[in-house]
Design an enzyme around this catalytic site. Structure first.
Site, PDB file in Angstrom:
ATOM      1  CB  SER A 172      -0.873   0.014   1.250  1.00 51.54           C
ATOM      2  OG  SER A 172      -1.480   1.278   1.405  1.00 51.54           O
TER       3      SER A 172
ATOM      4  CE1 TYR B 187      -4.231  -2.158   5.194  1.00 51.63           C
ATOM      5  CE2 TYR B 187      -3.531   0.090   4.712  1.00 51.63           C
ATOM      6  CZ  TYR B 187      -3.971  -1.148   4.272  1.00 51.63           C
ATOM      7  OH  TYR B 187      -4.141  -1.378   2.922  1.00 51.63           O
TER       8      TYR B 187
HETATM    9  N1  NAP Z   1      -8.601  -0.327  -1.475  1.00 51.25           N
HETATM   10  C1  NAP Z   1      -7.555   0.465  -1.234  1.00 51.25           C
HETATM   11  O1  NAP Z   1      -7.678   1.709  -1.193  1.00 51.25           O
HETATM   12  C2  NAP Z   1      -6.192  -0.126  -1.032  1.00 51.25           C
HETATM   13  C3  NAP Z   1      -5.099   0.756  -1.001  1.00 51.25           C
HETATM   14  C4  NAP Z   1      -3.849   0.237  -0.814  1.00 51.25           C
HETATM   15  C5  NAP Z   1      -3.662  -1.116  -0.671  1.00 51.25           C
HETATM   16  N2  NAP Z   1      -4.742  -1.947  -0.701  1.00 51.25           N
HETATM   17  C6  NAP Z   1      -4.488  -3.371  -0.534  1.00 51.25           C
HETATM   18  O2  NAP Z   1      -5.097  -4.082  -1.576  1.00 51.25           O
HETATM   19  C7  NAP Z   1      -5.433  -5.393  -1.137  1.00 51.25           C
HETATM   20  C8  NAP Z   1      -6.878  -5.719  -1.488  1.00 51.25           C
HETATM   21  O3  NAP Z   1      -7.716  -4.825  -0.799  1.00 51.25           O
HETATM   22  P1  NAP Z   1      -9.159  -4.406  -1.320  1.00 51.25           P
HETATM   23  O4  NAP Z   1      -9.180  -2.939  -1.321  1.00 51.25           O
HETATM   24  O5  NAP Z   1      -9.520  -5.150  -2.543  1.00 51.25           O
HETATM   25  O6  NAP Z   1     -10.032  -4.864  -0.064  1.00 51.25           O
HETATM   26  P2  NAP Z   1     -11.434  -5.624   0.032  1.00 51.25           P
HETATM   27  O7  NAP Z   1     -12.323  -5.230  -1.074  1.00 51.25           O
HETATM   28  O8  NAP Z   1     -11.884  -5.427   1.432  1.00 51.25           O
HETATM   29  O9  NAP Z   1     -11.009  -7.148  -0.195  1.00 51.25           O
HETATM   30  C9  NAP Z   1     -10.191  -7.803   0.734  1.00 51.25           C
HETATM   31  C10 NAP Z   1     -10.095  -9.264   0.374  1.00 51.25           C
HETATM   32  O10 NAP Z   1      -9.328  -9.920   1.377  1.00 51.25           O
HETATM   33  C11 NAP Z   1     -10.049 -11.046   1.822  1.00 51.25           C
HETATM   34  N3  NAP Z   1      -9.743 -11.349   3.215  1.00 51.25           N
HETATM   35  C12 NAP Z   1      -9.805 -10.534   4.287  1.00 51.25           C
HETATM   36  N4  NAP Z   1      -9.496 -11.211   5.403  1.00 51.25           N
HETATM   37  C13 NAP Z   1      -9.238 -12.490   5.030  1.00 51.25           C
HETATM   38  C14 NAP Z   1      -8.889 -13.660   5.713  1.00 51.25           C
HETATM   39  N5  NAP Z   1      -8.730 -13.695   7.055  1.00 51.25           N
HETATM   40  N6  NAP Z   1      -8.718 -14.795   5.016  1.00 51.25           N
HETATM   41  C15 NAP Z   1      -8.881 -14.804   3.680  1.00 51.25           C
HETATM   42  N7  NAP Z   1      -9.209 -13.729   2.956  1.00 51.25           N
HETATM   43  C16 NAP Z   1      -9.393 -12.579   3.638  1.00 51.25           C
HETATM   44  C17 NAP Z   1     -11.513 -10.662   1.646  1.00 51.25           C
HETATM   45  O11 NAP Z   1     -12.316 -11.823   1.488  1.00 51.25           O
HETATM   46  P3  NAP Z   1     -13.282 -12.428   2.589  1.00 51.25           P
HETATM   47  O12 NAP Z   1     -13.800 -11.287   3.422  1.00 51.25           O
HETATM   48  O13 NAP Z   1     -14.299 -13.126   1.775  1.00 51.25           O
HETATM   49  O14 NAP Z   1     -12.414 -13.360   3.358  1.00 51.25           O
HETATM   50  C18 NAP Z   1     -11.452  -9.926   0.324  1.00 51.25           C
HETATM   51  O15 NAP Z   1     -11.493 -10.820  -0.749  1.00 51.25           O
HETATM   52  C19 NAP Z   1      -5.130  -5.421   0.367  1.00 51.25           C
HETATM   53  O16 NAP Z   1      -3.851  -5.967   0.560  1.00 51.25           O
HETATM   54  C20 NAP Z   1      -5.104  -3.953   0.735  1.00 51.25           C
HETATM   55  O17 NAP Z   1      -4.315  -3.699   1.876  1.00 51.25           O
HETATM   56  C21 NAP Z   1      -6.012  -1.491  -0.884  1.00 51.25           C
END
Ligand code: NAP
Length: 239
Positions: A141, A154
């Site tokens: 991130s 985080y």
């Molecule tokens: N969105 C942003 O602004 C942003 C910015 C920087 C970095 N990121 C990074 O991008 C990545 C994806 O994030 P996103 O924004 O797509 O978030 P999201 O929409 O909340 O998706 C998160 C995913 O992680 C899974 N997950 C969470 N806890 C889990 C667990 N204990 N076991 C297995 N799966 C788990 C969730 O699936 P289930 O709930 O079904 O398990 C979901 O598929 C993350 O690493 C995040 O830190 C996101």
């Protein structure tokens, strides 16, 4: 890299960035293992993969539980016999005043966001090293550069991911293993809505932009690699 019949695990593939990456890889002919906790959502992603005539396998996995991570890799090998790519994408966010964070918040975030990446990298390398090939892309991130207020745990978890990624990249780069980091800025997903409700959704990065970044990395020629890419919102400050 020709992705046809490559075997790719995507963690956190049930929604958001992971879902977009899974669909992009399947669209290029990879066989994608979809890992996350929510079976219903994984089934919806599978339907979308099926609709583009792709191939995927759902392995319901709670990455906070080590035995389930081991099961994810066992099952992948039983089904496909190899592992070419892993995208360590799953994570949870927590935004709140530092003094209100609890030690169980700390344990949960470090377990899901960092320890699972450690275990997944170790499992993946155990398979990839004898193959003398494999790609590990870890989704970090831009919080690792900016360290925003109210995101201490985080930020710590994602800085840890950077540390593991750079260290294994150095350790295994001459053994056929390619390792990279992607640092997204705010992306339009559930996580961003929770962690950054202050940002206008129309100004967020699209999950497909991160999937395209993965495809760009994988599409480089045999003599080139990119160690890390930061993708920022155009509305955000550079650097
Ligand atoms: N969105 C942003 O602004 C942003 C910015 C920087 C970095 N990121 C990074 O991008 C990545 C994806 O994030 P996103 O924004 O797509 O978030 P999201 O929409 O909340 O998706 C998160 C995913 O992680 C899974 N997950 C969470 N806890 C889990 C667990 N204990 N076991 C297995 N799966 C788990 C969730 O699936 P289930 O709930 O079904 O398990 C979901 O598929 C993350 O690493 C995040 O830190 C996101």
């Amino acid at each position: 890299m020709d992705l046809k019949n490559k075997i790719a695990i995507v963690t956190g593939a049930s929604m958001g960035i992971g879902k977009s990456i899974a669909l992009a890889l399947a669209n290029q002919g990879a066989k994608v293992v979809l890992a996350a906790r929510t079976l219903e959502k994984l089934k919806e992603v599978k339907k979308e993969v099926d609709s583009i005539k792709g191939t995927c396998l759902i392995i319901q996995t709670d990455l906070s539980r080590e035995e389930q991570i081991l099961g994810l890799f066992d099952r992948t090998i039983k089904e496909y016999g190899k592992l070419d790519i892993i995208i360590n994408n799953a994570a949870i966010a927590l935004a709140g005043e530092f003094l209100n964070c609890t030690s169980s918040d700390f344990d949960e975030l470090i377990n899901v966001n960092l320890k699972s990446v450690y275990t997944c990298c170790q499992q993946a390398l155990t398979i990839m090293l004898p193959q003398k090939s494999g790609v590990i892309i870890n989704i970090s991130s831009n919080v690792t550069a900016k360290c925003y207020e109210r995101q201490a745990i985080y930020a710590a978890s994602k800085c840890g991911v950077v540390g593991i990624t750079k260290s294994i990249a150095n350790e295994f780069h001459n053994k056929g293993i390619l390792v990279a980091l992607i640092h997204p800025g705010g992306v339009d997903t559930r996580l961003a809505t929770q962690a950054r409700p202050d940002i206008d959704r129309s100004l967020l990065i699209r999950p497909e932009d991160i999937a395209d970044t993965v495809l760009y990395m994988l599409g480089l020629s045999d003599t080139a690699w990119v160690d890390e890419i930061t993708v920022r919102r155009r509305a955000a400050k550079p650097f």
